[in-house]
Design a protein around this motif. Structure first.
Motif, PDB file in Angstrom:
ATOM      1  N   LEU A 267       0.996  -1.104   0.064  1.00 57.94           N
ATOM      2  CA  LEU A 267       0.025   0.052   0.108  1.00 57.94           C
ATOM      3  C   LEU A 267       0.902   1.286   0.039  1.00 57.94           C
ATOM      4  O   LEU A 267       0.658   2.168  -0.724  1.00 57.94           O
ATOM      5  N   ILE A 268       1.879   1.128   0.764  1.00 61.31           N
ATOM      6  CA  ILE A 268       2.767   2.386   1.005  1.00 61.31           C
ATOM      7  C   ILE A 268       3.490   2.641  -0.693  1.00 61.31           C
ATOM      8  O   ILE A 268       3.611   3.710  -0.835  1.00 61.31           O
ATOM      9  N   ARG A 269       4.027   1.671  -1.047  1.00 63.68           N
ATOM     10  CA  ARG A 269       4.510   1.579  -2.361  1.00 63.68           C
ATOM     11  C   ARG A 269       3.783   2.162  -3.469  1.00 63.68           C
ATOM     12  O   ARG A 269       3.822   3.013  -4.070  1.00 63.68           O
ATOM     13  N   LYS A 270       2.379   1.747  -3.392  1.00 66.89           N
ATOM     14  CA  LYS A 270       1.409   2.318  -4.380  1.00 66.89           C
ATOM     15  C   LYS A 270       1.165   3.754  -4.101  1.00 66.89           C
ATOM     16  O   LYS A 270       1.018   4.478  -5.082  1.00 66.89           O
ATOM     17  N   ALA A 271       1.032   4.135  -2.884  1.00 75.22           N
ATOM     18  CA  ALA A 271       0.715   5.394  -2.695  1.00 75.22           C
ATOM     19  C   ALA A 271       1.828   6.373  -3.021  1.00 75.22           C
ATOM     20  O   ALA A 271       1.572   7.370  -3.745  1.00 75.22           O
ATOM     21  N   ARG A 272       3.076   5.968  -2.762  1.00 77.08           N
ATOM     22  CA  ARG A 272       4.323   6.741  -3.203  1.00 77.08           C
ATOM     23  C   ARG A 272       4.376   6.952  -4.724  1.00 77.08           C
ATOM     24  O   ARG A 272       4.734   8.001  -5.274  1.00 77.08           O
ATOM     25  N   LYS A 273       4.018   5.768  -5.460  1.00 72.41           N
ATOM     26  CA  LYS A 273       4.276   5.892  -6.951  1.00 72.41           C
ATOM     27  C   LYS A 273       2.824   6.769  -7.496  1.00 72.41           C
ATOM     28  O   LYS A 273       3.350   7.456  -8.217  1.00 72.41           O
ATOM     29  N   GLY A 274       1.888   6.740  -6.962  1.00 75.10           N
ATOM     30  CA  GLY A 274       0.686   7.137  -7.548  1.00 75.10           C
ATOM     31  C   GLY A 274       0.481   8.622  -7.080  1.00 75.10           C
ATOM     32  O   GLY A 274      -0.312   9.512  -7.807  1.00 75.10           O
ATOM     33  N   VAL A 275       0.919   9.067  -5.965  1.00 79.54           N
ATOM     34  CA  VAL A 275       0.512  10.479  -5.522  1.00 79.54           C
ATOM     35  C   VAL A 275       0.943  11.754  -6.582  1.00 79.54           C
ATOM     36  O   VAL A 275       0.147  12.624  -6.655  1.00 79.54           O
ATOM     37  N   LYS A 276       1.899  11.584  -7.342  1.00 75.10           N
ATOM     38  CA  LYS A 276       2.006  12.376  -8.477  1.00 75.10           C
ATOM     39  C   LYS A 276       1.197  12.595  -9.509  1.00 75.10           C
ATOM     40  O   LYS A 276       0.880  13.775  -9.992  1.00 75.10           O
ATOM     41  N   ASP A 277       0.064  11.567  -9.571  1.00 77.40           N
ATOM     42  CA  ASP A 277      -0.941  11.700 -10.607  1.00 77.40           C
ATOM     43  C   ASP A 277      -2.267  12.443  -9.756  1.00 77.40           C
ATOM     44  O   ASP A 277      -3.195  12.555 -10.648  1.00 77.40           O
ATOM     45  N   PHE A 278      -2.150  12.593  -8.456  1.00 80.77           N
ATOM     46  CA  PHE A 278      -3.260  13.060  -7.759  1.00 80.77           C
ATOM     47  C   PHE A 278      -2.899  14.253  -7.037  1.00 80.77           C
ATOM     48  O   PHE A 278      -2.921  14.164  -5.903  1.00 80.77           O
ATOM     49  N   PRO A 279      -2.705  15.312  -7.754  1.00 82.07           N
ATOM     50  CA  PRO A 279      -2.086  16.669  -6.997  1.00 82.07           C
ATOM     51  C   PRO A 279      -3.066  17.298  -5.937  1.00 82.07           C
ATOM     52  O   PRO A 279      -2.662  17.858  -5.230  1.00 82.07           O
ATOM     53  N   ASP A 280      -4.453  16.805  -6.174  1.00 83.88           N
ATOM     54  CA  ASP A 280      -5.194  17.173  -5.031  1.00 83.88           C
ATOM     55  C   ASP A 280      -5.430  16.378  -3.877  1.00 83.88           C
ATOM     56  O   ASP A 280      -6.001  16.663  -2.842  1.00 83.88           O
ATOM     57  N   SER A 281      -4.840  15.183  -3.571  1.00 89.00           N
ATOM     58  CA  SER A 281      -4.483  14.268  -2.538  1.00 89.00           C
ATOM     59  C   SER A 281      -3.890  14.901  -1.575  1.00 89.00           C
ATOM     60  O   SER A 281      -2.989  15.956  -1.603  1.00 89.00           O
ATOM     61  N   ILE A 282      -4.490  14.747  -0.099  1.00 93.47           N
ATOM     62  CA  ILE A 282      -3.763  15.481   1.014  1.00 93.47           C
ATOM     63  C   ILE A 282      -2.567  14.808   1.357  1.00 93.47           C
ATOM     64  O   ILE A 282      -1.916  15.235   2.629  1.00 93.47           O
ATOM     65  N   LEU A 283      -2.043  13.561   0.762  1.00 93.23           N
ATOM     66  CA  LEU A 283      -0.871  12.960   1.222  1.00 93.23           C
ATOM     67  C   LEU A 283       0.175  13.726   1.025  1.00 93.23           C
ATOM     68  O   LEU A 283       0.191  14.877   0.259  1.00 93.23           O
ATOM     69  N   PRO A 284       1.364  13.859   1.580  1.00 90.28           N
ATOM     70  CA  PRO A 284       2.599  14.714   1.268  1.00 90.28           C
ATOM     71  C   PRO A 284       2.998  14.607  -0.125  1.00 90.28           C
ATOM     72  O   PRO A 284       2.839  13.119  -0.839  1.00 90.28           O
ATOM     73  N   HIS A 285       3.335  15.661  -0.864  1.00 88.54           N
ATOM     74  CA  HIS A 285       3.668  15.271  -2.047  1.00 88.54           C
ATOM     75  C   HIS A 285       5.194  14.835  -2.344  1.00 88.54           C
ATOM     76  O   HIS A 285       5.387  14.051  -3.521  1.00 88.54           O
ATOM     77  N   ASP A 286       5.953  14.722  -1.428  1.00 81.12           N
ATOM     78  CA  ASP A 286       7.161  14.240  -1.333  1.00 81.12           C
ATOM     79  C   ASP A 286       7.010  12.781  -1.107  1.00 81.12           C
ATOM     80  O   ASP A 286       6.688  12.476   0.106  1.00 81.12           O
ATOM     81  N   PRO A 287       7.194  11.756  -2.250  1.00 76.65           N
ATOM     82  CA  PRO A 287       6.848  10.309  -1.620  1.00 76.65           C
ATOM     83  C   PRO A 287       7.688   9.933  -0.484  1.00 76.65           C
ATOM     84  O   PRO A 287       7.121   8.926   0.110  1.00 76.65           O
ATOM     85  N   ALA A 288       8.932  10.345  -0.391  1.00 76.01           N
ATOM     86  CA  ALA A 288       9.659   9.835   0.683  1.00 76.01           C
ATOM     87  C   ALA A 288       8.984   9.896   2.025  1.00 76.01           C
ATOM     88  O   ALA A 288       9.310   9.267   3.074  1.00 76.01           O
ATOM     89  N   LEU A 289       7.909  11.001   2.068  1.00 77.19           N
ATOM     90  CA  LEU A 289       7.291  11.346   3.426  1.00 77.19           C
ATOM     91  C   LEU A 289       6.243  10.482   3.857  1.00 77.19           C
ATOM     92  O   LEU A 289       5.508  10.501   4.685  1.00 77.19           O
ATOM     93  N   ILE A 290       5.667   9.638   2.634  1.00 76.28           N
ATOM     94  CA  ILE A 290       4.605   9.015   2.859  1.00 76.28           C
ATOM     95  C   ILE A 290       4.749   7.761   3.811  1.00 76.28           C
ATOM     96  O   ILE A 290       5.578   6.817   3.079  1.00 76.28           O
ATOM     97  N   ASP A 291       3.953   7.381   4.700  1.00 75.02           N
ATOM     98  CA  ASP A 291       4.335   6.183   5.571  1.00 75.02           C
ATOM     99  C   ASP A 291       2.813   5.811   5.895  1.00 75.02           C
ATOM    100  O   ASP A 291       1.835   6.439   5.517  1.00 75.02           O
ATOM    101  N   LEU A 292       2.541   4.831   6.742  1.00 78.00           N
ATOM    102  CA  LEU A 292       1.196   4.161   6.753  1.00 78.00           C
ATOM    103  C   LEU A 292       0.587   5.239   7.753  1.00 78.00           C
ATOM    104  O   LEU A 292      -0.749   5.385   7.560  1.00 78.00           O
ATOM    105  N   LYS A 293       1.256   5.989   8.716  1.00 78.83           N
ATOM    106  CA  LYS A 293       0.231   7.028   9.490  1.00 78.83           C
ATOM    107  C   LYS A 293      -0.185   7.719   8.326  1.00 78.83           C
ATOM    108  O   LYS A 293      -1.481   8.493   8.799  1.00 78.83           O
ATOM    109  N   GLU A 294       0.526   8.629   7.393  1.00 79.55           N
ATOM    110  CA  GLU A 294       0.043   9.686   6.598  1.00 79.55           C
ATOM    111  C   GLU A 294      -1.241   8.996   5.803  1.00 79.55           C
ATOM    112  O   GLU A 294      -2.186   9.730   5.451  1.00 79.55           O
ATOM    113  N   ILE A 295      -1.159   7.730   5.248  1.00 83.56           N
ATOM    114  CA  ILE A 295      -2.167   7.127   4.791  1.00 83.56           C
ATOM    115  C   ILE A 295      -3.328   7.036   5.385  1.00 83.56           C
ATOM    116  O   ILE A 295      -4.276   7.390   5.094  1.00 83.56           O
ATOM    117  N   GLU A 296      -3.248   6.836   6.653  1.00 81.59           N
ATOM    118  CA  GLU A 296      -4.302   6.449   7.616  1.00 81.59           C
ATOM    119  C   GLU A 296      -5.180   7.784   7.857  1.00 81.59           C
ATOM    120  O   GLU A 296      -6.507   7.754   7.748  1.00 81.59           O
TER     121      GLU A 296
END
Ligand SMILES: [Zn+2]
Length: 396
Positions: A267-296
Motif C-alpha cells: 500500500l505504501i509503495r502504491k501511494a508513493r508511486k501514484g501520488v504525483k498523478d493526484f495533485p489534490d490528494s492530501i498526502l505529502p507530495h514528497d513520496p519519501a514522506l509517505i508512510d502508513l500514518k500519513e495514509i491512515e
C-alpha cells in the motif's frame, strides 16, 4: 491397570479440571464435577493437589441451590509467570506475562538495522533483563518470530528481515536458560493469543486469523487447537498468487503474490508511486514522506485516491479468505496487524469481496472481525502455547 496407564488417566483428569478452572473466573468443586463428568471425590483430590501447588485458591462463597453454600475456586493468576517475545516488528518486544495474560513488565529494544548474530544478541539482552525481574516460578519462554518457521522443531527456516536462516532458536534458548521454549510463526502466535486471551471465544471453536502488516500470514485454529501443518508452516497465505498476469515481483521470487498487492508495504509503495498523478490528494507530495500514518490520516479524511488504493487491498484479501472458507468452512475470521487501522470500511470491503468471489452458501454465516488483543497478540500467543501445556505448570 498398568502404572503408565494410571498416570496417563491422572494427568488427563488433572488437565480437564485445570482447563475448567482456567475457563471460569470462579467455580465450585461440584460445578467442575458436573462439567468434566468426573466424580466429586476425584475432583476434590485433584483440587487438593492443585491448591497445594499454589495454582488455585479458595476465593469466595457461592450461592446455594439447596444444602451448604459452595466454596468457589479461582486461579492464582500470578502463581506462574512466562516470558513472551514478539520479534516481528522493527523493534524487539519482550514481556513478563501471567497465567491470565496480564503483562507484568515490558521491554522494547529498537532493531536499528541489526540482523544475523547481532539480532540474536539483542534477543538474549531482552531475555536476560526479563529473567532478572522474574520473582515467581517461570514456566518458560514463548517466541513469535517472523518469516518461515518450523514450529515443531523451533527452527527459523528463513526470516529475511532478521537475516536468520535455519536458526535453531528453541535449542539456543533452551541451552542458555534451561527452561521450556516454544517458537511459533508470528501469525500462528497471534491466532492462539486471540483464541486464549481475546474476549468471547469458546474453547473448542475454529477460526482463521489473518495478520496483515508488512507481510501477510495466517494462523489456523481447528476445534480449539492450533493447526501447524505437517511441516509446521501452515498459514503462509501471503504468497498465494492473486495477480495472474503482469503481477509485481515478490520477495519470494514469484510474481503477483497476495503480499505484493495487499500488505502495508504494498500500500505504501502504491501511494508513493501514484501520488504525483493526484495533485489534490492530501498526502505529502514528497513520496519519501509517505508512510502508513500519513495514509491512515488521508483515509480518515476521505481522500479519494487513498480510499481507492486502501479498499483495493481489501479486494485481494477477500478473495483469499473466500478460498480458505471454501476449503475449511470455518465461520470465524479474525484480522489483526497494522492494516486494521483502516477499520470498518476496510473490513466491509473484504466481506463484500468474499461474497463475490465464491459460492455464497459457506460464506453466509462467516463473521469477519478485527482482533481484540491488539498489539499484544503475538506476545500473548507465544506464551499461550506454554499455558496450554498444563504439565508444565507442575514442574516447579
Ligand atoms: Zn511471494
Amino acid at each position: 491397570m498398568e502404572k503408565a496407564t494410571r498416570q496417563h488417566t491422572k494427568d488427563h483428569n488433572r488437565a480437564l479440571v485445570l482447563k475448567t478452572i482456567f475457563a471460569n473466573n470462579q467455580i465450585s468443586r461440584a460445578e467442575i464435577a458436573r462439567i468434566t463428568k468426573l466424580t466429586r471425590t476425584t475432583v476434590s483430590n485433584i483440587v487438593a493437589d492443585i491448591i497445594a501447588e499454589g495454582l488455585v485458591h479458595e476465593a469466595g462463597i457461592g450461592t446455594s441451590y439447596g444444602g451448604k453454600n459452595p466454596i468457589l475456586l479461582s486461579l492464582v493468576e500470578d502463581s506462574r509467570w512466562m516470558i513472551g517475545l514478539d520479534l516481528s516488528h522493527n523493534q524487539f518486544r519482550g514481556a513478563i506475562v501471567n497465567l491470565r495474560g496480564a503483562m507484568r513488565d515490558v521491554i522494547t529494544i529498537p532493531m536499528d538495522g541489526h540482523d544475523g548474530e547481532d539480532a540474536l544478541k539483542l534477543l538474549y539482552q531482552i531475555v536476560d533483563q526479563l529473567v532478572n525481574k522474574v520473582n515467581h516460578p517461570l514456566l518458560g519462554i514463548g517466541v513469535g518470530a517472523p518469516g518461515l518457521v518450523n514450529t515443531q522443531e523451533g527452527i527459523i527456516i528463513n526470516a529475511v528481515n532478521l537475516d536468520w536462516k535455519n536458526l535453531p532458536l528453541t535449542q539456543l534458548l533452551q541451552d542458555r536458560y534451561h527452561i521450556p521454549v516454544s517458537v511459533l510463526n508470528d501469525s500462528q502466535a497471534a491466532a492462539i493469543g486471540e483464541k486464549t486471551f481475546g474476549a468471547g471465544y469458546s474453547g473448542e471453536e475454529s477460526m482463521v486469523l489473518i495478520n496483515v502488516r508488512h507481510g501477510i500470514g495466517a494462523g489456523i485454529v481447528i476445534n480449539g487447537t492450533l493447526y501447524q501443518g505437517d511441516g509446521g508452516c501452515a498459514g503462509e497465505i501471503g504468497h498465494i498468487v492473486v495477480v495472474q498476469e503482469g503481477g509485481e515481483l515478490c520477495r519470494c521470487g514469484n510474481h503477483g503474490c497476495l503480499e505484493t498487492v495487499a500488505s502495508a508495504q504494498a500500500l505504501i509503495r502504491k501511494a508513493r508511486k501514484g501520488v504525483k498523478d493526484f495533485p489534490d490528494s492530501i498526502l505529502p507530495h514528497d513520496p519519501a514522506l509517505i508512510d502508513l500514518k500519513e495514509i491512515e490520516k488521508a483515509f480518515a479524511a476521505n481522500d479519494p485516491f487513498v480510499r481507492d488504493i486502501v479498499l483495493d487491498t481489501s479486494k485481494y484479501i477477500g478473495m483469499v479468505i473466500s478460498d480458505i472458507v471454501s476449503v475449511l468452512n470455518i465461520q470465524k475470521i479474525i484480522l489483526v496487524g497494522d492494516m486494521t487501522c483502516f477499520g470498518e470500511p476496510w473490513l466491509n470491503a473484504i466481506h463484500e469481496s468474499m461474497l463475490t468471489h465464491s459460492l455464497q452458501k459457506p460464506l453466509l454465516n462467516t463473521k469477519v472481525e478485527i482482533g481484540k488483543t491488539g498489539e499484544n497478540s503475538i506476545i500473548l500467543g507465544a506464551t499461550a502455547m506454554l499455558v496450554n501445556n498444563y504439565s508444565l505448570l507442575f514442574s516447579h
